[in-house]
Design an enzyme around this catalytic site. Structure first.
Site, mmCIF file in Angstrom:
data_model
loop_
_atom_site.group_PDB
_atom_site.id
_atom_site.type_symbol
_atom_site.label_atom_id
_atom_site.label_comp_id
_atom_site.label_asym_id
_atom_site.label_seq_id
_atom_site.Cartn_x
_atom_site.Cartn_y
_atom_site.Cartn_z
ATOM 1 N N HIS A 67 1.110 -0.817 0.028
ATOM 2 C CA HIS A 67 -0.083 -0.188 -0.322
ATOM 3 C C HIS A 67 0.944 1.464 0.356
ATOM 4 C CE1 HIS A 67 -4.230 -1.302 1.138
ATOM 5 N NE2 HIS A 67 -3.289 -2.344 0.684
ATOM 6 N N ASP A 68 2.138 1.219 0.851
ATOM 7 C CA ASP A 68 2.835 2.347 0.437
ATOM 8 C C ASP A 68 3.408 2.765 -0.202
ATOM 9 O OD1 ASP A 68 4.021 4.276 2.036
ATOM 10 O OD2 ASP A 68 6.078 3.750 1.798
ATOM 11 N N SER A 77 5.037 7.066 3.045
ATOM 12 C CA SER A 77 4.404 8.413 3.737
ATOM 13 C C SER A 77 2.757 7.786 4.055
ATOM 14 C CB SER A 77 3.493 8.180 2.480
ATOM 15 O OG SER A 77 3.204 8.031 0.760
ATOM 16 N N PRO A 163 -5.489 -1.625 -6.018
ATOM 17 C CA PRO A 163 -6.180 -2.523 -7.557
ATOM 18 C C PRO A 163 -7.768 -3.221 -6.049
ATOM 19 C CG PRO A 163 -4.183 -3.668 -6.210
ATOM 20 C CD PRO A 163 -3.699 -2.528 -6.157
ATOM 21 N N HIS A 193 -0.751 -13.217 -1.129
ATOM 22 C CA HIS A 193 -2.102 -12.971 -0.554
ATOM 23 C C HIS A 193 -2.278 -14.900 0.314
ATOM 24 C CE1 HIS A 193 -5.002 -10.682 -3.483
ATOM 25 N NE2 HIS A 193 -3.713 -10.296 -2.089
ATOM 26 N N ASP A 245 -6.005 -17.485 2.417
ATOM 27 C CA ASP A 245 -5.627 -19.436 1.435
ATOM 28 C C ASP A 245 -6.208 -20.319 2.838
ATOM 29 O OD1 ASP A 245 -4.645 -21.306 1.375
ATOM 30 O OD2 ASP A 245 -2.032 -20.842 0.850
#
Length: 325
Positions: A67-68, A77, A163, A193, A245
């Site tokens: 995400h960063d 940030s 996404p 994931h 998973d």
């Protein structure tokens, strides 16, 4: 006139390539060899201690890094306290253990007099990400360092940068390609994931209200639907977390891809990697060879760590990861 235009376009393209290679060249392994030679060991020990307290440390830190990097580049940030990127709905579900891992590692680094205020929060996040991958059985890999911390973090900057669970292959490829990541990179990073978790509210539509004509997404395994309905019954708190998973949720392995072959991708954006013919062969390759997945993941996460980085005199070395100096 046409010749001059062509020359200008070529010159601009060459300049972009040059700038890109310069940024990449400024990141290197051993960046802190003189200023903080033990930084990797210090971060490793801090992350291991945090991981021993809670497994959530692993998926939370890995997701935090992604995400960063996808918003304003890998500049930490995301670590800045509200008002910031963290106020956007796409970031509000980030688990606190990811943030806490970086904070604890930063404190450990700065407790060493030789290292104090010399290592960026962005680099600590990158190192911590490698450690949680290793701790869950994934591959070790050299981490390029030399990132500086960004001073800007806004809610608005997150919009349309991450996404979404319902994305199709074109949308996924388009978003990743903007950051210099290929379809193979995208599929390999999606493999993270395998230790991830999601919230009921993000996938309930697939099993209860997929479309006006079909209640259940036809691409999802019917036995898996039964399991998901038990974990996320109608009316349940949408924030309830479930494993992405269902077979080996605490192990960084290639089970995620084997699950996709069986229709057990939690999000539409997971399952589409198998249902779309253009990406299916890569999923099959990773499902059949853990080695192929591990190598592709190392390549992809190294490229991810170069996205939009600040180096040299840009940005700063934050004393406190949660606020600018």
């Amino acid at each position: 006139m046409e010749k001059n235009t062509s020359q200008t376009i070529f010159s601009n393209f060459f300049l972009l390539l040059l700038l890109s290679s310069c940024v990449s060249a400024q990141l290197r392994t051993g960046f802190y060899q003189n200023s903080c030679p033990n930084v990797e060991t210090i971060v490793r020990n801090a992350v291991r201690q945090k991981f021993q307290q809670t497994f959530v440390t692993a998926p939370a830190t890995l997701r935090l890094f992604f995400h960063d990097c996808f918003v304003r580049g890998c500049d930490a940030s995301i670590m800045i306290a509200s008002p910031s990127e963290r106020d956007h709905p796409d970031d509000m579900s980030l688990a606190g253990d990811g943030f806490d891992t970086v904070v604890k590692a930063k404190q450990a680094v700065d407790s060493n007099p030789n290292c104090r205020n010399k290592v960026s929060c962005a680099d600590i996040l990158a190192l911590a990400t490698r450690e949680v991958v290793v701790l869950t059985g994934g591959p070790s890999y050299p981490v390029e360092l030399g990132r500086r911390d960004g001073r800007i973090s806004t809610k608005a900057s997150v919009q349309s940068q991450l996404p979404q669970p319902e994305f199709n292959l074109n949308q996924l490829n388009g978003m990743f390609s903007r950051h210099g990541l290929s379809q193979t990179d995208m599929i390999a990073l999606s493999g993270a994931h395998t230790i991830g978790f999601a919230h009921c509210g993000k996938m309930s539509k697939r099993i209860y209200n997929f479309s006006p004509t079909t209640r259940i997404d036809p691409s999802i395994n019917r036995g898996y639907v039964v399991q998901l309905k038990q974990m996320c019954p109608i009316g349940v708190d949408v924030r309830i977390a479930i494993n992405m998973d269902p077979t080996s949720p605490r192990t960084f392995d290639n089970a995620y891809f084997k699950n996709l072959q069986q229709g057990k991708g939690l999000f539409t954006s997971d399952q589409i990697l198998f249902t779309d013919q253009r990406s299916r062969s890569t999923v099959n390759s990773f499902a059949n060879s853990e080695g192929a997945f591990r190598q592709a993941f190392i390549t992809a996460i190294t490229k991810l760590g170069r996205v939009g980085v600040l180096t040299g005199n840009a940005g700063e070395i934050r004393r406190d990861c949660s606020r600018v100096n």
